[in-house]
Design an enzyme around this catalytic site. Sequence first.
Site, PDB file in Angstrom:
ATOM      1  N   TYR A 129     -31.594 -14.620  -6.505  1.00 31.25           N
ATOM      2  CA  TYR A 129     -31.700 -14.329  -5.067  1.00 31.25           C
ATOM      3  C   TYR A 129     -30.650 -13.293  -4.643  1.00 31.25           C
ATOM      4  CZ  TYR A 129     -32.055 -15.640  -0.049  1.00 31.25           C
ATOM      5  OH  TYR A 129     -32.218 -15.658   1.318  1.00 31.25           O
TER       6      TYR A 129
ATOM      7  N   LYS B 199     -31.438  -9.730  -3.006  1.00 29.83           N
ATOM      8  CA  LYS B 199     -30.976  -9.401  -1.654  1.00 29.83           C
ATOM      9  C   LYS B 199     -30.022  -8.200  -1.663  1.00 29.83           C
ATOM     10  CE  LYS B 199     -33.248 -12.327   0.865  1.00 29.83           C
ATOM     11  NZ  LYS B 199     -34.460 -11.786   1.537  1.00 29.83           N
TER      12      LYS B 199
HETATM   13  P1  NAP Z   1     -38.894 -20.002   4.990  1.00 28.25           P
HETATM   14  O1  NAP Z   1     -38.764 -20.928   6.153  1.00 28.25           O
HETATM   15  O2  NAP Z   1     -38.997 -20.564   3.619  1.00 28.25           O
HETATM   16  O3  NAP Z   1     -40.095 -19.000   5.278  1.00 28.25           O
HETATM   17  C1  NAP Z   1     -40.451 -18.000   4.353  1.00 28.25           C
HETATM   18  C2  NAP Z   1     -41.897 -17.635   4.564  1.00 28.25           C
HETATM   19  O4  NAP Z   1     -42.259 -16.638   3.570  1.00 28.25           O
HETATM   20  C3  NAP Z   1     -42.827 -18.832   4.358  1.00 28.25           C
HETATM   21  O5  NAP Z   1     -43.759 -18.910   5.407  1.00 28.25           O
HETATM   22  C4  NAP Z   1     -43.468 -18.525   3.015  1.00 28.25           C
HETATM   23  O6  NAP Z   1     -44.798 -18.991   2.868  1.00 28.25           O
HETATM   24  C5  NAP Z   1     -43.512 -17.006   3.037  1.00 28.25           C
HETATM   25  N1  NAP Z   1     -43.736 -16.466   1.700  1.00 28.25           N
HETATM   26  C6  NAP Z   1     -43.161 -16.874   0.539  1.00 28.25           C
HETATM   27  N2  NAP Z   1     -43.630 -16.165  -0.500  1.00 28.25           N
HETATM   28  C7  NAP Z   1     -44.531 -15.285   0.021  1.00 28.25           C
HETATM   29  C8  NAP Z   1     -45.373 -14.291  -0.554  1.00 28.25           C
HETATM   30  N3  NAP Z   1     -45.374 -14.050  -1.873  1.00 28.25           N
HETATM   31  N4  NAP Z   1     -46.185 -13.583   0.257  1.00 28.25           N
HETATM   32  C9  NAP Z   1     -46.198 -13.818   1.591  1.00 28.25           C
HETATM   33  N5  NAP Z   1     -45.423 -14.746   2.195  1.00 28.25           N
HETATM   34  C10 NAP Z   1     -44.603 -15.478   1.420  1.00 28.25           C
HETATM   35  O7  NAP Z   1     -37.623 -19.003   4.933  1.00 28.25           O
HETATM   36  P2  NAP Z   1     -36.639 -18.460   6.069  1.00 28.25           P
HETATM   37  O8  NAP Z   1     -35.407 -19.268   6.010  1.00 28.25           O
HETATM   38  O9  NAP Z   1     -37.371 -18.282   7.356  1.00 28.25           O
HETATM   39  O10 NAP Z   1     -36.280 -17.027   5.445  1.00 28.25           O
HETATM   40  C11 NAP Z   1     -36.914 -15.819   5.848  1.00 28.25           C
HETATM   41  C12 NAP Z   1     -36.209 -14.639   5.188  1.00 28.25           C
HETATM   42  O11 NAP Z   1     -34.813 -14.660   5.568  1.00 28.25           O
HETATM   43  C13 NAP Z   1     -36.239 -14.672   3.672  1.00 28.25           C
HETATM   44  O12 NAP Z   1     -36.344 -13.357   3.163  1.00 28.25           O
HETATM   45  C14 NAP Z   1     -34.889 -15.261   3.329  1.00 28.25           C
HETATM   46  O13 NAP Z   1     -34.491 -14.908   2.028  1.00 28.25           O
HETATM   47  C15 NAP Z   1     -34.020 -14.660   4.393  1.00 28.25           C
HETATM   48  N6  NAP Z   1     -32.773 -15.403   4.650  1.00 28.25           N
HETATM   49  C16 NAP Z   1     -32.788 -16.708   5.084  1.00 28.25           C
HETATM   50  C17 NAP Z   1     -31.567 -17.375   5.301  1.00 28.25           C
HETATM   51  C18 NAP Z   1     -31.501 -18.800   5.783  1.00 28.25           C
HETATM   52  O14 NAP Z   1     -30.374 -19.337   5.887  1.00 28.25           O
HETATM   53  N7  NAP Z   1     -32.599 -19.468   6.091  1.00 28.25           N
HETATM   54  C19 NAP Z   1     -30.364 -16.715   5.065  1.00 28.25           C
HETATM   55  C20 NAP Z   1     -30.393 -15.402   4.617  1.00 28.25           C
HETATM   56  C21 NAP Z   1     -31.605 -14.760   4.420  1.00 28.25           C
HETATM   57  P3  NAP Z   1     -45.097 -20.485   2.286  1.00 28.25           P
HETATM   58  O15 NAP Z   1     -44.653 -21.400   3.365  1.00 28.25           O
HETATM   59  O16 NAP Z   1     -46.564 -20.495   2.081  1.00 28.25           O
HETATM   60  O17 NAP Z   1     -44.303 -20.597   1.034  1.00 28.25           O
END
Ligand code: NAP
Length: 249
Positions: free
Chosen positions: A150, A154
């Site tokens: 990851y 990133k």
């Molecule tokens: P999340 O709640 O897990 O949501 C991610 C979404 O992406 C889910 O709806 C998932 O679908 C979808 N997804 C996964 N693989 C995919 C694919 N191959 N094609 C299309 N859609 C896909 O994550 P989040 O926390 O909102 O994170 C969103 C972004 O922010 C990510 O890039 C993550 O790395 C980044 N981020 C998050 C955090 C944090 O603390 N949460 C911190 C830093 C960065 P499914 O539900 O069907 O799997």
Amino acid sequence: MTRTALVTGAARGIGAAIARRLASDGHAVAVLDLDAGSCADTVAQITDAGGRAIAVGADVADADAVDRAVAQVVAELGAPTVLVNNAGIIRDNLLFKMSVEDWDAVLSVHLRGAFLVTRAVQAHMVDAGWGRIVTLSSTSALGNRGQANYAAAKAGMQGFTKTLALELGRYGVTANAIAPGFIQTDMTRATAERIGVPFDDFVAAATREIPVGRAGTPDDIAAAASFFCREEAGFVSGQVLYVAGGPRA
Ligand code: NAP
């Protein structure tokens, strides 16, 4: 001015919040996720609030599916000139236990996915002479135990963003990255489950390390994305904005 925005991984979490925010900013929004059915809630929240949105199903790592998805957006909402590369997964493990599959899956969704969707959308931005690309990085880009895959993805997205800024700037297109810190979503909930810590305890422990004294919310990230996508942000490009409640994780 109303634009067409495409937000990937927008069925829930940060992507859903960004989709809602861009809709309230006046954009028509394509809500893309693996399964179009899972986008129904986000689309309903937007349309119930008086906005315009469609659900689009595609795996961002699948080149043909991405091309079909972008063609659907063009046909149903208009050519997209705002793109948010948000879809993401985690497959955490210490390096000595990390499988090749877990390495490939994470690199594929984040890096290959951002590449494929951006490649498919940029032609519409170049045609319009205007575009906004926002890509989700993470404080993990600075290194995070158990996240070699990851963190590499990133960090890669930061280099990808800076290169897009160099190549596309002359066409009126900006590219910026947001690097969130700890945000309360299903992704951080999954991390807590994996290490066997109740989510509330996990959030409390993370909060102790955050200078502003709270965990982040999806709306915190949506506010930053909204800024980068504005008309008036046209002189801001190639930047990485850490949205982490302090200068670093
Ligand atoms: P999340 O709640 O897990 O949501 C991610 C979404 O992406 C889910 O709806 C998932 O679908 C979808 N997804 C996964 N693989 C995919 C694919 N191959 N094609 C299309 N859609 C896909 O994550 P989040 O926390 O909102 O994170 C969103 C972004 O922010 C990510 O890039 C993550 O790395 C980044 N981020 C998050 C955090 C944090 O603390 N949460 C911190 C830093 C960065 P499914 O539900 O069907 O799997």
